[in-house]
Design a protein around this motif. Structure first.
Motif, PDB file in Angstrom:
ATOM      1  N   GLY A 297       8.335  31.489  -3.879  1.00  0.00           N
ATOM      2  CA  GLY A 297       9.030  31.261  -5.143  1.00  0.00           C
ATOM      3  C   GLY A 297      10.383  30.611  -4.954  1.00  0.00           C
ATOM      4  N   GLY A 298      11.130  31.079  -3.948  1.00  0.00           N
ATOM      5  CA  GLY A 298      12.449  30.507  -3.709  1.00  0.00           C
ATOM      6  C   GLY A 298      12.396  29.066  -3.248  1.00  0.00           C
ATOM      7  N   GLU A 299      11.451  28.765  -2.362  1.00  0.00           N
ATOM      8  CA  GLU A 299      11.346  27.385  -1.872  1.00  0.00           C
ATOM      9  C   GLU A 299      10.850  26.426  -2.959  1.00  0.00           C
ATOM     10  N   LEU A 300       9.944  26.892  -3.814  1.00  0.00           N
ATOM     11  CA  LEU A 300       9.516  26.056  -4.940  1.00  0.00           C
ATOM     12  C   LEU A 300      10.675  25.817  -5.905  1.00  0.00           C
ATOM     13  N   ALA A 301      11.495  26.841  -6.115  1.00  0.00           N
ATOM     14  CA  ALA A 301      12.666  26.673  -6.979  1.00  0.00           C
ATOM     15  C   ALA A 301      13.628  25.642  -6.393  1.00  0.00           C
ATOM     16  N   HIS A 302      13.823  25.691  -5.075  1.00  0.00           N
ATOM     17  CA  HIS A 302      14.656  24.681  -4.411  1.00  0.00           C
ATOM     18  C   HIS A 302      14.133  23.274  -4.690  1.00  0.00           C
ATOM     19  N   VAL A 303      12.828  23.103  -4.577  1.00  0.00           N
ATOM     20  CA  VAL A 303      12.210  21.792  -4.776  1.00  0.00           C
ATOM     21  C   VAL A 303      12.468  21.282  -6.196  1.00  0.00           C
ATOM     22  N   LEU A 304      12.514  22.199  -7.158  1.00  0.00           N
ATOM     23  CA  LEU A 304      12.727  21.815  -8.555  1.00  0.00           C
ATOM     24  C   LEU A 304      14.203  21.587  -8.876  1.00  0.00           C
TER      25      LEU A 304
ATOM     26  N   ASN B 167       8.211  38.115 -22.318  1.00  0.00           N
ATOM     27  CA  ASN B 167       9.324  38.990 -21.941  1.00  0.00           C
ATOM     28  C   ASN B 167      10.390  38.289 -21.108  1.00  0.00           C
ATOM     29  N   HIS B 168      10.217  36.992 -20.862  1.00  0.00           N
ATOM     30  CA  HIS B 168      11.131  36.288 -19.956  1.00  0.00           C
ATOM     31  C   HIS B 168      12.530  36.187 -20.558  1.00  0.00           C
ATOM     32  N   VAL B 169      13.536  36.522 -19.762  1.00  0.00           N
ATOM     33  CA  VAL B 169      14.904  36.573 -20.249  1.00  0.00           C
ATOM     34  C   VAL B 169      15.420  35.209 -20.712  1.00  0.00           C
ATOM     35  N   LEU B 170      14.914  34.119 -20.134  1.00  0.00           N
ATOM     36  CA  LEU B 170      15.405  32.784 -20.491  1.00  0.00           C
ATOM     37  C   LEU B 170      14.553  32.081 -21.545  1.00  0.00           C
ATOM     38  N   LEU B 171      13.485  32.710 -21.986  1.00  0.00           N
ATOM     39  CA  LEU B 171      12.597  32.055 -22.951  1.00  0.00           C
ATOM     40  C   LEU B 171      13.316  31.624 -24.230  1.00  0.00           C
ATOM     41  N   PRO B 172      14.216  32.439 -24.796  1.00  0.00           N
ATOM     42  CA  PRO B 172      14.908  31.995 -26.017  1.00  0.00           C
ATOM     43  C   PRO B 172      15.732  30.731 -25.836  1.00  0.00           C
ATOM     44  N   GLN B 173      16.120  30.418 -24.598  1.00  0.00           N
ATOM     45  CA  GLN B 173      16.942  29.234 -24.352  1.00  0.00           C
ATOM     46  C   GLN B 173      16.131  28.064 -23.777  1.00  0.00           C
ATOM     47  N   ALA B 174      14.825  28.249 -23.646  1.00  0.00           N
ATOM     48  CA  ALA B 174      13.971  27.232 -23.013  1.00  0.00           C
ATOM     49  C   ALA B 174      13.388  26.302 -24.074  1.00  0.00           C
ATOM     50  N   HIS B 175      14.158  25.311 -24.486  1.00  0.00           N
ATOM     51  CA  HIS B 175      13.741  24.403 -25.563  1.00  0.00           C
ATOM     52  C   HIS B 175      13.240  23.050 -25.055  1.00  0.00           C
ATOM     53  N   ASN B 176      13.137  22.898 -23.736  1.00  0.00           N
ATOM     54  CA  ASN B 176      12.702  21.619 -23.167  1.00  0.00           C
ATOM     55  C   ASN B 176      11.496  21.815 -22.256  1.00  0.00           C
ATOM     56  N   LEU B 177      10.553  22.611 -22.692  1.00  0.00           N
ATOM     57  CA  LEU B 177       9.429  22.967 -21.837  1.00  0.00           C
ATOM     58  C   LEU B 177       8.546  21.774 -21.486  1.00  0.00           C
ATOM     59  N   GLU B 178       8.270  20.907 -22.448  1.00  0.00           N
ATOM     60  CA  GLU B 178       7.405  19.753 -22.168  1.00  0.00           C
ATOM     61  C   GLU B 178       8.062  18.806 -21.171  1.00  0.00           C
ATOM     62  N   GLU B 179       9.361  18.561 -21.349  1.00  0.00           N
ATOM     63  CA  GLU B 179      10.075  17.682 -20.416  1.00  0.00           C
ATOM     64  C   GLU B 179      10.137  18.315 -19.021  1.00  0.00           C
ATOM     65  N   ALA B 180      10.374  19.630 -18.988  1.00  0.00           N
ATOM     66  CA  ALA B 180      10.419  20.331 -17.703  1.00  0.00           C
ATOM     67  C   ALA B 180       9.069  20.272 -17.002  1.00  0.00           C
ATOM     68  N   ALA B 181       7.983  20.384 -17.771  1.00  0.00           N
ATOM     69  CA  ALA B 181       6.637  20.331 -17.185  1.00  0.00           C
ATOM     70  C   ALA B 181       6.389  18.985 -16.513  1.00  0.00           C
ATOM     71  N   LYS B 182       6.838  17.918 -17.124  1.00  0.00           N
ATOM     72  CA  LYS B 182       6.659  16.586 -16.541  1.00  0.00           C
ATOM     73  C   LYS B 182       7.400  16.471 -15.205  1.00  0.00           C
ATOM     74  N   GLU B 183       8.611  17.004 -15.164  1.00  0.00           N
ATOM     75  CA  GLU B 183       9.384  16.916 -13.920  1.00  0.00           C
ATOM     76  C   GLU B 183       8.778  17.805 -12.839  1.00  0.00           C
ATOM     77  N   ILE B 184       8.296  18.981 -13.240  1.00  0.00           N
ATOM     78  CA  ILE B 184       7.674  19.887 -12.280  1.00  0.00           C
ATOM     79  C   ILE B 184       6.451  19.224 -11.644  1.00  0.00           C
ATOM     80  N   LYS B 185       5.624  18.580 -12.462  1.00  0.00           N
ATOM     81  CA  LYS B 185       4.425  17.908 -11.932  1.00  0.00           C
ATOM     82  C   LYS B 185       4.800  16.775 -10.985  1.00  0.00           C
ATOM     83  N   LYS B 186       5.927  16.148 -11.246  1.00  0.00           N
ATOM     84  CA  LYS B 186       6.371  15.047 -10.390  1.00  0.00           C
ATOM     85  C   LYS B 186       6.910  15.556  -9.050  1.00  0.00           C
ATOM     86  N   LEU B 187       7.617  16.676  -9.076  1.00  0.00           N
ATOM     87  CA  LEU B 187       8.273  17.187  -7.874  1.00  0.00           C
ATOM     88  C   LEU B 187       7.383  18.098  -7.038  1.00  0.00           C
TER      89      LEU B 187
END
Length: 273
Positions: A70-77, A197-217
């Motif tokens: 999990g930590g190394e994948l987070a680094h990659v992102l 239940n995710h603590v950051l879900l209320p602030q996560a308003h760019n999910l589609e854009e984030a998904a595109k970057e995740i797939k790229k990285l």
């Protein structure tokens, strides 16, 4: 200076040009009793302080594997995660520790453990008083959905604020299928309903854009490279029928499968929010 170090470190991670360092524990400083697994602040032979996660704790080596992937994948992102190192612990520490609980933990953790660079003066993230960049929040939410991290909630955020930035410090509750290997394939097609239940879900308003970057990285080569770096020792268990190679293949298949269904994870998170 610390900020510069982590800027350089993160750049090397994104370029896939960094290896996991191995450090020897030279001093046990203090336990962190707010953690259920009783991690500790220790000093390495490189002079730095680390938060040590013990192989002898309740969830054993599986929690170290979750933390590592999990930590190394987070680094990659491009997310902030303290440097992850492998830490050798010898048997001398348990012999001088007066606390019986800690003594047992040290005794059962002799060998290779996992350390996270200690962020001095960091404070626990409070979602009530701190607003996070929506792109960052969206990446963290989707990463946790991919790795099935059930422990990033309001009650236990596992996030820190350091140098006015958000830092991820604990992924040990991810990949919970590996606590029952005979059923791991049953988890491949599941989404992640607990994202509600995710603590950051209320602030996560760019999910589609984030998904595109995740797939790229998060390419297959990147995923393979991370999982191949898991220490062989952590994958060995007398109680499991799978070999270390089969377990590596399972982690690789799991992450790639979740990545392939990221659009479903995005919809699930948006519906939950």
């Amino acid at each position: 200076m610390a900020g510069l170090f982590y800027t350089i470190f993160s750049t090397l991670v994104l370029m896939n040009k960094i290896d996991i360092r191995t450090v020897n524990v030279v001093q046990y400083i203090q336990p962190l009793r707010e953690g259920g697994s009783l991690p500790a602040i220790v000093k390495g032979d490189d002079g730095f302080l680390y938060v040590l996660k013990f192989r002898g704790a309740g969830q054993g080596k599986n929690a170290l594997i979750s933390e590592f992937i999990g930590g190394e994948l987070a680094h990659v992102l491009g997310l902030n995660v303290p440097e992850i190192v492998l830490m050798n612990l010898d048997d001398s520490f348990s012999k001088t520790e007066p606390d019986e609980e800690i003594q047992d933990l040290l005794k059962f953790s002799v060998g290779l453990n996992l350390g996270l660079h200690f962020l001095s003066s960091a404070i626990t993230f409070d979602p009530i008083v701190t607003t996070i960049n929506s792109e960052i929040a969206s990446k963290v939410v989707l990463l946790d959905s991919i790795i099935s991290n059930i422990d990033r909630t309001v009650k236990n955020t596992n996030l820190l604020q350091w140098n006015n930035e958000l830092w991820i410090i604990d992924n040990g509750a991810s990949f919970y299928f590996h606590h029952n290997w005979p059923t791991w394939k049953d988890h491949l097609t599941r989404t992640f309903p607990l994202v509600k239940n995710h603590v950051l879900l209320p602030q996560a308003h760019n999910l589609e854009e984030a998904a595109k970057e995740i797939k790229k990285l998060m390419t297959p080569d990147v995923i393979n490279n991370i999982i191949l770096k898991i220490p062989e020792d952590w994958l060995l268990s007398n109680s499991d029928t799978l070999s270390p190679t089969e377990k590596r293949d399972a982690y690789i298949q799991f992450v790639n499968t979740k990545l392939a269904m990221i659009d479903s994870l995005v919809k699930e998170a948006e519906d939950a929010r």
